[in-house]
Design a protein around this motif. Structure first.
Motif, PDB file in Angstrom:
ATOM      1  N   ASP A   1      -3.115   0.741  28.553  1.00 41.31           N
ATOM      2  CA  ASP A   1      -2.690   0.989  27.176  1.00 41.31           C
ATOM      3  C   ASP A   1      -1.531   1.974  27.136  1.00 41.31           C
ATOM      4  O   ASP A   1      -1.473   2.908  27.918  1.00 41.31           O
ATOM      5  N   VAL A   2      -0.637   1.751  26.175  1.00 38.07           N
ATOM      6  CA  VAL A   2       0.496   2.643  25.980  1.00 38.07           C
ATOM      7  C   VAL A   2       0.377   3.209  24.571  1.00 38.07           C
ATOM      8  O   VAL A   2       0.024   2.479  23.637  1.00 38.07           O
ATOM      9  N   ILE A   3       0.644   4.496  24.428  1.00 41.46           N
ATOM     10  CA  ILE A   3       0.605   5.118  23.104  1.00 41.46           C
ATOM     11  C   ILE A   3       1.952   5.791  22.868  1.00 41.46           C
ATOM     12  O   ILE A   3       2.442   6.548  23.710  1.00 41.46           O
ATOM     13  N   HIS A   4       2.548   5.476  21.716  1.00 40.63           N
ATOM     14  CA  HIS A   4       3.846   6.042  21.337  1.00 40.63           C
ATOM     15  C   HIS A   4       3.643   6.992  20.165  1.00 40.63           C
ATOM     16  O   HIS A   4       2.801   6.722  19.295  1.00 40.63           O
ATOM     17  N   ALA A   5       4.422   8.072  20.129  1.00 42.66           N
ATOM     18  CA  ALA A   5       4.329   9.045  19.027  1.00 42.66           C
ATOM     19  C   ALA A   5       5.705   9.357  18.467  1.00 42.66           C
ATOM     20  O   ALA A   5       6.700   9.409  19.209  1.00 42.66           O
ATOM     21  N   TRP A   6       5.742   9.549  17.154  1.00 47.97           N
ATOM     22  CA  TRP A   6       6.968   9.918  16.424  1.00 47.97           C
ATOM     23  C   TRP A   6       6.615  11.030  15.448  1.00 47.97           C
ATOM     24  O   TRP A   6       5.460  11.161  15.045  1.00 47.97           O
TER      25      TRP A   6
ATOM     26  N   SER B   1       0.822  -1.207   0.000  1.00 44.87           N
ATOM     27  CA  SER B   1       0.000   0.000   0.000  1.00 44.87           C
ATOM     28  C   SER B   1       0.854   1.253   0.000  1.00 44.87           C
ATOM     29  O   SER B   1       1.954   1.260   0.530  1.00 44.87           O
ATOM     30  N   ASP B   2       0.290   2.294  -0.584  1.00 47.72           N
ATOM     31  CA  ASP B   2       0.962   3.593  -0.612  1.00 47.72           C
ATOM     32  C   ASP B   2       0.236   4.508   0.363  1.00 47.72           C
ATOM     33  O   ASP B   2      -0.946   4.788   0.168  1.00 47.72           O
ATOM     34  N   PHE B   3       0.912   4.937   1.405  1.00 46.73           N
ATOM     35  CA  PHE B   3       0.263   5.904   2.296  1.00 46.73           C
ATOM     36  C   PHE B   3       1.081   7.189   2.376  1.00 46.73           C
ATOM     37  O   PHE B   3       1.074   7.897   3.373  1.00 46.73           O
ATOM     38  N   SER B   4       1.757   7.517   1.270  1.00 48.99           N
ATOM     39  CA  SER B   4       2.602   8.714   1.227  1.00 48.99           C
ATOM     40  C   SER B   4       1.792  10.011   1.304  1.00 48.99           C
ATOM     41  O   SER B   4       2.348  11.063   1.588  1.00 48.99           O
ATOM     42  N   ALA B   5       0.468   9.941   1.070  1.00 44.95           N
ATOM     43  CA  ALA B   5      -0.375  11.145   1.163  1.00 44.95           C
ATOM     44  C   ALA B   5      -0.690  11.509   2.617  1.00 44.95           C
ATOM     45  O   ALA B   5      -1.248  12.570   2.885  1.00 44.95           O
ATOM     46  N   ALA B   6      -0.336  10.642   3.569  1.00 46.54           N
ATOM     47  CA  ALA B   6      -0.699  10.861   4.973  1.00 46.54           C
ATOM     48  C   ALA B   6       0.044  12.040   5.585  1.00 46.54           C
ATOM     49  O   ALA B   6       1.231  12.232   5.336  1.00 46.54           O
ATOM     50  N   SER B   7      -0.664  12.808   6.425  1.00 43.62           N
ATOM     51  CA  SER B   7       0.020  13.756   7.312  1.00 43.62           C
ATOM     52  C   SER B   7       0.084  13.144   8.712  1.00 43.62           C
ATOM     53  O   SER B   7       0.891  13.542   9.541  1.00 43.62           O
ATOM     54  N   VAL B   8      -0.785  12.144   8.957  1.00 48.69           N
ATOM     55  CA  VAL B   8      -0.815  11.403  10.218  1.00 48.69           C
ATOM     56  C   VAL B   8      -1.024   9.924   9.897  1.00 48.69           C
ATOM     57  O   VAL B   8      -1.859   9.591   9.057  1.00 48.69           O
ATOM     58  N   VAL B   9      -0.261   9.064  10.577  1.00 50.01           N
ATOM     59  CA  VAL B   9      -0.450   7.613  10.448  1.00 50.01           C
ATOM     60  C   VAL B   9      -0.715   7.057  11.841  1.00 50.01           C
ATOM     61  O   VAL B   9       0.019   7.360  12.789  1.00 50.01           O
ATOM     62  N   THR B  10      -1.781   6.268  11.972  1.00 55.16           N
ATOM     63  CA  THR B  10      -2.066   5.608  13.246  1.00 55.16           C
ATOM     64  C   THR B  10      -1.971   4.106  13.022  1.00 55.16           C
ATOM     65  O   THR B  10      -2.217   3.613  11.918  1.00 55.16           O
ATOM     66  N   MET B  11      -1.585   3.375  14.061  1.00 55.44           N
ATOM     67  CA  MET B  11      -1.454   1.933  13.923  1.00 55.44           C
ATOM     68  C   MET B  11      -1.578   1.212  15.256  1.00 55.44           C
ATOM     69  O   MET B  11      -1.251   1.763  16.306  1.00 55.44           O
TER      70      MET B  11
ATOM     71  N   ARG C   1       9.063  -3.884  10.484  1.00 53.70           N
ATOM     72  CA  ARG C   1       9.130  -3.957   9.016  1.00 53.70           C
ATOM     73  C   ARG C   1       8.673  -2.667   8.361  1.00 53.70           C
ATOM     74  O   ARG C   1       9.070  -2.361   7.240  1.00 53.70           O
ATOM     75  N   LEU C   2       7.806  -1.911   9.045  1.00 49.37           N
ATOM     76  CA  LEU C   2       7.283  -0.664   8.482  1.00 49.37           C
ATOM     77  C   LEU C   2       8.211   0.531   8.681  1.00 49.37           C
ATOM     78  O   LEU C   2       8.028   1.558   8.034  1.00 49.37           O
ATOM     79  N   VAL C   3       9.197   0.408   9.571  1.00 46.56           N
ATOM     80  CA  VAL C   3      10.075   1.549   9.878  1.00 46.56           C
ATOM     81  C   VAL C   3      10.622   2.235   8.621  1.00 46.56           C
ATOM     82  O   VAL C   3      10.473   3.454   8.479  1.00 46.56           O
ATOM     83  N   PRO C   4      11.239   1.500   7.680  1.00 48.12           N
ATOM     84  CA  PRO C   4      11.780   2.204   6.501  1.00 48.12           C
ATOM     85  C   PRO C   4      10.715   2.944   5.692  1.00 48.12           C
ATOM     86  O   PRO C   4      10.966   4.028   5.186  1.00 48.12           O
ATOM     87  N   VAL C   5       9.517   2.357   5.620  1.00 45.35           N
ATOM     88  CA  VAL C   5       8.417   2.979   4.871  1.00 45.35           C
ATOM     89  C   VAL C   5       7.956   4.250   5.583  1.00 45.35           C
ATOM     90  O   VAL C   5       7.762   5.299   4.968  1.00 45.35           O
ATOM     91  N   LEU C   6       7.794   4.153   6.899  1.00 46.59           N
ATOM     92  CA  LEU C   6       7.320   5.290   7.688  1.00 46.59           C
ATOM     93  C   LEU C   6       8.351   6.423   7.715  1.00 46.59           C
ATOM     94  O   LEU C   6       7.998   7.589   7.590  1.00 46.59           O
TER      95      LEU C   6
ATOM     96  N   ARG D   1       6.766  12.060   4.248  1.00 41.76           N
ATOM     97  CA  ARG D   1       7.145  13.476   4.281  1.00 41.76           C
ATOM     98  C   ARG D   1       7.606  13.886   5.676  1.00 41.76           C
ATOM     99  O   ARG D   1       6.938  13.555   6.668  1.00 41.76           O
ATOM    100  N   PRO D   2       8.727  14.608   5.785  1.00 37.62           N
ATOM    101  CA  PRO D   2       9.155  15.128   7.090  1.00 37.62           C
ATOM    102  C   PRO D   2       8.012  15.908   7.741  1.00 37.62           C
ATOM    103  O   PRO D   2       7.282  16.619   7.054  1.00 37.62           O
ATOM    104  N   GLY D   3       7.849  15.693   9.049  1.00 37.28           N
ATOM    105  CA  GLY D   3       6.767  16.349   9.772  1.00 37.28           C
ATOM    106  C   GLY D   3       5.530  15.481   9.908  1.00 37.28           C
ATOM    107  O   GLY D   3       4.636  15.797  10.689  1.00 37.28           O
ATOM    108  N   THR D   4       5.463  14.379   9.164  1.00 40.34           N
ATOM    109  CA  THR D   4       4.327  13.450   9.298  1.00 40.34           C
ATOM    110  C   THR D   4       4.343  12.891  10.715  1.00 40.34           C
ATOM    111  O   THR D   4       5.388  12.520  11.238  1.00 40.34           O
ATOM    112  N   ARG D   5       3.174  12.884  11.368  1.00 43.24           N
ATOM    113  CA  ARG D   5       3.071  12.367  12.740  1.00 43.24           C
ATOM    114  C   ARG D   5       2.586  10.926  12.711  1.00 43.24           C
ATOM    115  O   ARG D   5       1.693  10.591  11.940  1.00 43.24           O
ATOM    116  N   ILE D   6       3.170  10.112  13.563  1.00 44.02           N
ATOM    117  CA  ILE D   6       2.831   8.691  13.632  1.00 44.02           C
ATOM    118  C   ILE D   6       2.516   8.346  15.082  1.00 44.02           C
ATOM    119  O   ILE D   6       3.268   8.751  15.987  1.00 44.02           O
TER     120      ILE D   6
END
Length: 157
Positions: A147-152, A92-102, A111-116, A120-125
Motif C-alpha cells: 500500500d502507498v499513502i500520499h499526504a498533502w 457534498s460539502d466537506f469544508s468543515a474538515a480539518s482532515v480529509v481521507t480518501m 476531479r476533486l483537486v479544485p474542491v480539496l 481551509r489552508p492547513g487542512t491535511r489530506i
C-alpha cells in the motif's frame, strides 16, 4: 428509483493502513475528519476512537455500506461523534474538515483537486494508493508493503 452506479468498487482498507493514514494526517483532539467513500466506516471510527478526533464524517454512495458503518459506530461506542451521509462526493460539502481521507480512483481524485485545494489552508489530506495527478504533488508519500499513502496540506492562498 434507479440505483445510482457506484464509482468505486468497495475494497476495505487494511487496519495497518488506516492507522498509518491517520498518523500521517496527524489526527488529534479537535480535528474534524471527513472520509470520502467511507465504506464500512472504519477510518472515521478509528479517527475518533483511537486518535481522539472531535468528530468524524463519512460520505458514501452505497446505502448498504452507510447502514453497516452506522452499526459499526454503535458497536465501537462512538455513534455520538460520527456521522455517515449517503451522498455523492461531488454534491457534498466537506469544508468543515480539518482532515480529509480518501481511497478513491485516480480520475475521481483528479476531479476533486479544485474542491480539496479550496479547503481551509492547513487542512491535511491523505489518500490511499492514488495521488492527485500531475497538478498537485503530495508533500509526503509512505509505502507499507503493498500500500502507498500520499499526504498533502492545503497551501496558503
Amino acid at each position: 428509483s434507479a440505483k445510482q452506479p457506484l464509482d468505486v468498487i468497495y475494497v476495505p482498507t487494511p487496519d495497518a493502513v488506516v492507522t498509518e493514514m491517520l498518523s500521517m494526517a496527524r489526527v488529534g483532539r479537535g480535528d474534524v475528519v471527513y472520509d470520502l467513500g467511507s465504506g464500512d466506516g472504519r477510518i472515521v471510527i478509528a479517527a475518533v476512537r483511537d486518535f481522539h478526533a472531535a468528530r468524524g464524517v463519512g460520505i458514501e454512495l452505497d446505502p448498504q455500506r452507510v447502514t453497516e458503518a452506522r452499526r459499526n459506530a454503535e458497536a465501537a461506542g462512538v455513534a455520538d461523534r460520527v456521522e455517515f451521509i449517503q451522498a455523492d462526493l461531488f454534491a457534498s460539502d466537506f469544508s468543515a474538515a480539518s482532515v480529509v481521507t480518501m481511497y478513491l480512483l485516480p480520475h475521481i481524485n483528479a476531479r476533486l483537486v479544485p474542491v480539496l485545494r479550496a479547503l481551509r489552508p492547513g487542512t491535511r489530506i491523505v489518500s490511499h494508493n492514488y495521488d492527485m495527478g500531475p497538478s498537485w504533488k503530495p508533500s509526503r508519500t509512505r509505502t507499507l508493503e503493498h500500500d502507498v499513502i500520499h499526504a498533502w496540506t492545503v497551501p496558503r492562498r
